[in-house]
Design a protein around this motif. Structure first.
Motif, PDB file in Angstrom:
ATOM      1  N   LEU A 141       0.829  -1.190   0.000  1.00  0.00           N
ATOM      2  CA  LEU A 141       0.000   0.000   0.000  1.00  0.00           C
ATOM      3  C   LEU A 141       0.877   1.259   0.000  1.00  0.00           C
ATOM      4  O   LEU A 141       0.654   2.196  -0.764  1.00  0.00           O
ATOM      5  N   ILE A 142       1.876   1.230   0.853  1.00  0.00           N
ATOM      6  CA  ILE A 142       2.782   2.391   0.928  1.00  0.00           C
ATOM      7  C   ILE A 142       3.554   2.538  -0.374  1.00  0.00           C
ATOM      8  O   ILE A 142       3.568   3.586  -1.018  1.00  0.00           O
ATOM      9  N   SER A 143       4.178   1.424  -0.745  1.00  0.00           N
ATOM     10  CA  SER A 143       5.051   1.438  -1.918  1.00  0.00           C
ATOM     11  C   SER A 143       4.297   1.821  -3.190  1.00  0.00           C
ATOM     12  O   SER A 143       4.834   2.501  -4.056  1.00  0.00           O
ATOM     13  N   ASP A 144       3.013   1.376  -3.258  1.00  0.00           N
ATOM     14  CA  ASP A 144       2.226   1.683  -4.458  1.00  0.00           C
ATOM     15  C   ASP A 144       1.760   3.123  -4.493  1.00  0.00           C
ATOM     16  O   ASP A 144       1.491   3.677  -5.544  1.00  0.00           O
ATOM     17  N   ASN A 145       1.645   3.707  -3.329  1.00  0.00           N
ATOM     18  CA  ASN A 145       0.990   5.011  -3.301  1.00  0.00           C
ATOM     19  C   ASN A 145       1.896   6.212  -3.069  1.00  0.00           C
ATOM     20  O   ASN A 145       1.462   7.336  -3.226  1.00  0.00           O
ATOM     21  N   VAL A 146       3.160   5.960  -2.689  1.00  0.00           N
ATOM     22  CA  VAL A 146       4.041   7.125  -2.542  1.00  0.00           C
ATOM     23  C   VAL A 146       4.488   7.592  -3.920  1.00  0.00           C
ATOM     24  O   VAL A 146       4.535   6.804  -4.870  1.00  0.00           O
ATOM     25  N   THR A 147       4.799   8.854  -4.016  1.00  0.00           N
ATOM     26  CA  THR A 147       5.327   9.356  -5.296  1.00  0.00           C
ATOM     27  C   THR A 147       6.841   9.172  -5.340  1.00  0.00           C
ATOM     28  O   THR A 147       7.444   9.235  -6.400  1.00  0.00           O
ATOM     29  N   ASP A 148       7.430   8.945  -4.170  1.00  0.00           N
ATOM     30  CA  ASP A 148       8.871   8.704  -4.142  1.00  0.00           C
ATOM     31  C   ASP A 148       9.202   7.433  -4.906  1.00  0.00           C
ATOM     32  O   ASP A 148       8.373   6.532  -5.027  1.00  0.00           O
ATOM     33  N   LEU A 149      10.418   7.390  -5.403  1.00  0.00           N
ATOM     34  CA  LEU A 149      10.895   6.204  -6.096  1.00  0.00           C
ATOM     35  C   LEU A 149      11.562   5.315  -5.062  1.00  0.00           C
ATOM     36  O   LEU A 149      12.447   5.758  -4.331  1.00  0.00           O
ATOM     37  N   ILE A 150      11.079   4.063  -4.964  1.00  0.00           N
ATOM     38  CA  ILE A 150      11.672   3.154  -3.986  1.00  0.00           C
ATOM     39  C   ILE A 150      12.274   1.975  -4.741  1.00  0.00           C
ATOM     40  O   ILE A 150      11.609   1.354  -5.574  1.00  0.00           O
ATOM     41  N   ALA A 151      13.529   1.711  -4.476  1.00  0.00           N
ATOM     42  CA  ALA A 151      14.180   0.601  -5.161  1.00  0.00           C
ATOM     43  C   ALA A 151      14.969  -0.216  -4.137  1.00  0.00           C
ATOM     44  O   ALA A 151      15.467   0.339  -3.158  1.00  0.00           O
ATOM     45  N   VAL A 152      15.018  -1.510  -4.381  1.00  0.00           N
ATOM     46  CA  VAL A 152      15.884  -2.360  -3.571  1.00  0.00           C
ATOM     47  C   VAL A 152      16.943  -2.913  -4.512  1.00  0.00           C
ATOM     48  O   VAL A 152      16.633  -3.394  -5.604  1.00  0.00           O
ATOM     49  N   ILE A 153      18.185  -2.783  -4.094  1.00  0.00           N
ATOM     50  CA  ILE A 153      19.313  -3.140  -4.963  1.00  0.00           C
ATOM     51  C   ILE A 153      20.193  -4.137  -4.232  1.00  0.00           C
ATOM     52  O   ILE A 153      20.385  -4.027  -3.009  1.00  0.00           O
ATOM     53  N   ASP A 154      20.720  -5.111  -4.976  1.00  0.00           N
ATOM     54  CA  ASP A 154      21.612  -6.064  -4.298  1.00  0.00           C
ATOM     55  C   ASP A 154      23.033  -5.499  -4.215  1.00  0.00           C
ATOM     56  O   ASP A 154      23.298  -4.400  -4.682  1.00  0.00           O
ATOM     57  N   ARG A 155      23.903  -6.267  -3.632  1.00  0.00           N
ATOM     58  CA  ARG A 155      25.265  -5.771  -3.401  1.00  0.00           C
ATOM     59  C   ARG A 155      25.981  -5.391  -4.689  1.00  0.00           C
ATOM     60  O   ARG A 155      26.903  -4.578  -4.685  1.00  0.00           O
ATOM     61  N   ALA A 156      25.571  -6.033  -5.800  1.00  0.00           N
ATOM     62  CA  ALA A 156      26.246  -5.775  -7.070  1.00  0.00           C
ATOM     63  C   ALA A 156      25.615  -4.592  -7.811  1.00  0.00           C
ATOM     64  O   ALA A 156      26.057  -4.220  -8.884  1.00  0.00           O
ATOM     65  N   GLY A 157      24.553  -4.046  -7.224  1.00  0.00           N
ATOM     66  CA  GLY A 157      23.912  -2.907  -7.888  1.00  0.00           C
ATOM     67  C   GLY A 157      22.785  -3.326  -8.805  1.00  0.00           C
ATOM     68  O   GLY A 157      22.245  -2.503  -9.539  1.00  0.00           O
TER      69      GLY A 157
END
Lengths: 525, 125
Positions: A141-157
């Motif tokens: 709900l949060i992730s879908d509705n914020v206008t901010d860009l949220i990304a999860v990245i692994d150690r290699a980028g």
């Protein structure tokens, strides 16, 4: 009904129930059992009663197989269900578990202990599942509705997750999974951000950063990001969560604001300068009108005197040495006065004094152009050393050029048989000990920064006198004799601009005339 | 050799008087003074000068207009006119005498030697 008891709805046929009845009395008494023999009834009971778990026989008389499970699950999605199958139907039971049933038991192959454990585990699993589901839903709900860009990245980028906000910048977020998260960063910023990322992984502490990104629509956007580290079970950073936002517009607004502010400052400065110039121009005009008026009044009486002296010279020229001397002195005095008057008239004839910022080197250059033929004609060698980029001097171009030309002519005529004329400009600080008697006319004093022009000749020099004033007067008389404007007038003109003229004999012979103007102090904003 | 007749026109009486005294002292000239532009033509018709020294800036009339008036009189048409002027800038000048619009002029301040030099150059031979 005991509140501590687990309410179990048994949807089983008669035979099974008989078996259960045999088993269950040995089970701990925390269960409250309600038996129904048909699915319809089970559905009805679920509607009214508060049950914690359902034990569902997949071979009830009114429904069999997965259909019974489906129907029950659809009616009460949150209800933990343990299915019960015959020994030949384990595949069916596994399928039900895959579709959400908590567990299964095979008829005739369990005892009361197993049953009670299966029921308790089912409840426990369902509760954990529900918690997980709720928290996942909450996050989504949060992730879908914020206008901010949220990304999860692994150690290699590599990108593991991107929220839907990425749709706007990089296209469908789900297609981004596994791609290199640095590839859309502006080439000029990539190294910086990769470095920050490595640092974040190494230290476990996320950082704030600003950089540019190339969006899929072809635009370059300014991004502000904050990284946070997710650590694995052993406490090592394993992933980085990056929350970013597009600050392009904010930056643009800020830049526009800064630009507007600096334009305002500039306009203010220009206005101030223009006002100063106007005041100076008006002052000069008043002075020159005054000087011109006086000069005009003096001109004719002076002419009468010179014509009178001419007459007397012719009439009494033979009368004797003393008479001739008196007449010569009178003649010189009248010529001197006339030169002053002529200087004043010339100065006042620039009736429009236009005081502006000018470059002294340029004025020197232009003035040299005006006397070029005189320099050539007298076989004079010219050494020019004009400093570039001098601070501007606020003055009337025509007037100061006029001063320059007269000083140049004076130097040239001092070297009628040839010589070296040196013209230089510089920026320097006045000091007390540079042949500078301490008498500082005008507003100039030791320590002032001045813009200076110097005209040097290697002619015979001027008559030395202890009084600088007297030497200058001698020089002035010499200039008048040569038909050049009176130095005293030039001095006064330069003083009007807060500058001064200084004349000294050079050690190596000849005269050095310095014109200096005080450097304008940079006005503070 | 008869004396040359010079008409000197300037609004300053002290200047015309001293010019007269200076020129006549040489014994070569007979000088008449005039201090009003409007009276120049009449004075010239009467005096019949060989040359006119004419101030450019007369209070009552422009020196150029006075000269034009002389030019229109058949008897005075060929009489040379030399302007006396103070309103010449050094840049334009180059020399203490020269021509303005094709006319001969002497720049003020005047000195007697210079004036006589120009008169002698301009007098009809």
């Amino acid at each position: 009904m005991n509140a501590q008891q687990i309410q179990v709805l048994l949807a089983v046929d008669e035979a099974v129930h008989a078996n259960l009845a045999r088993e269950l009395p040995r089970a701990p008494s925390q269960f409250a059992l309600t038996r129904v023999g048909r699915l319809d009834e089970a559905l009805r009971r679920l509607d009214t009663g508060p049950f914690d778990v359902v034990l569902l026989d997949l071979s009830l008389p009114d429904r069999t197989g997965l259909a019974a499970y489906h129907e029950l699950h659809a009616t009460a999605p949150a209800m933990p269900i343990v299915v019960l199958t015959g020994s030949g139907d384990e595949t069916l039971a596994l399928q039900a578990v895959r579709e959400g049933a908590q567990d299964y038991l095979v008829k005739g192959e369990f005892d009361g202990k197993m049953l009670s454990r299966a029921i308790r585990y089912a409840l426990e699993r369902k509760r954990a599942e529900e918690e997980l589901r709720q928290s996942a839903e909450f996050f989504k709900l949060i992730s879908d509705n914020v206008t901010d860009l949220i990304a999860v990245i692994d150690r290699a980028g590599k990108r593991l997750y991107n929220n839907p906000s990425y749709e706007k910048s990089l296209g469908n977020a789900s297609n981004l999974q596994g791609t290199n998260s640095f590839q859309e960063i502006h080439p000029d910023d990539q190294e910086k951000i990769k470095g920050l990322f490595q640092e974040t992984i190494a230290t476990g502490t996320g950082q704030r950063s600003e950089y540019r990104m190339l969006w899929s629509d072809g635009t370059v956007r300014h991004i502000e990001s904050q990284g946070s580290v997710i650590k694995d079970a052993s406490g090592h950073p394993s992933k980085v969560v990056v929350v970013s936002r597009d600050i392009t517009e904010r930056k643009q607004h800020l830049e526009a604001l800064e630009k507007a502010l600096s334009e305002l400052h500039q306009a203010h400065e220009e206005l101030k300068a223009a006002q100063m110039q106007l005041i100076q121009s008006e002052r000069l005009e008043a002075v020159s009108t005054f000087a011109g008026g006086i000069a005009h009044e003096v001109k004719n009486p002076l002419q009468t005197i010179t014509l009178g002296v001419d007459f007397l010279k012719n009439r009494f020229g033979n009368a004797g040495e003393d008479v001739r001397m008196v007449l010569t002195e009178m003649d010189n005095a009248a010529r001197r006065a006339d030169a002053v008057i002529r200087g004043m008239v010339e100065f006042s004839s620039y009736n429009k004094h236009d005081v502006k910022d000018h470059d002294l080197s340029r004025i020197a250059e232009q003035s040299l152009c005006s006397v070029e033929s005189e320099i050539k004609h007298n076989g004079i060698k010219l050494i020019k050393d004009l400093a570039p980029n001098l601070p501007p001097v606020r003055l009337d171009l025509k007037t100061v050029k006029h001063v320059f030309i007269n000083l140049l002519l004076s130097a040239i005529q001092a070297m009628a048989g040839g010589g070296t004329l040196t013209v230089s400009t510089c920026l320097k600080q006045l000091s007390q000990d540079q042949g500078w008697s301490g008498r500082t006319p005008g507003q100039l004093k030791a320590g002032d920064t001045v813009i200076m022009a110097e005209v040097e000749d290697d002619g015979p020099g001027v008559i030395e006198s202890k009084l600088a004033d007297k030497s200058e007067r001698a020089f002035a008389t010499e200039m008048i004799r040569k038909g050049i404007l009176d130095l005293m007038v030039l001095k006064k003109v330069v003083e009007l601009y807060g500058g001064m003229i200084r004349i000294i004999n050079r050690k190596e012979g000849g005269v050095k005339v310095s014109i200096m103007f005080k450097a304008q102090r940079k006005e503070r904003l | 050799m008869s004396k040359k007749r010079i008409l000197v026109v300037d609004d300053e009486t002290s200047i015309t008087r001293l010019l007269k005294l200076n020129l006549e002292q040489t014994g070569n000239y007979e000088v008449r003074e005039e201090n009003f532009g409007a009276r120049v033509l009449e004075a010239a018709r009467e005096f019949k000068p060989d040359l006119v020294l004419l101030d450019v800036m007369l209070p009552d009339m422009d020196g150029g207009d006075v000269a034009a008036g002389l030019k229109q009189d058949p008897a005075l048409r060929k009489t040379p006119v030399v302007f006396l002027t103070a309103a010449v800038k050094k840049e334009e000048l180059g020399a203490p005498e020269g021509k303005i619009g094709g006319r001969m002029y002497i720049a003020k301040p005047l000195n007697v030697k210079g004036v006589i030099g120009v008169i002698e150059k301009m007098l009809p031979k």
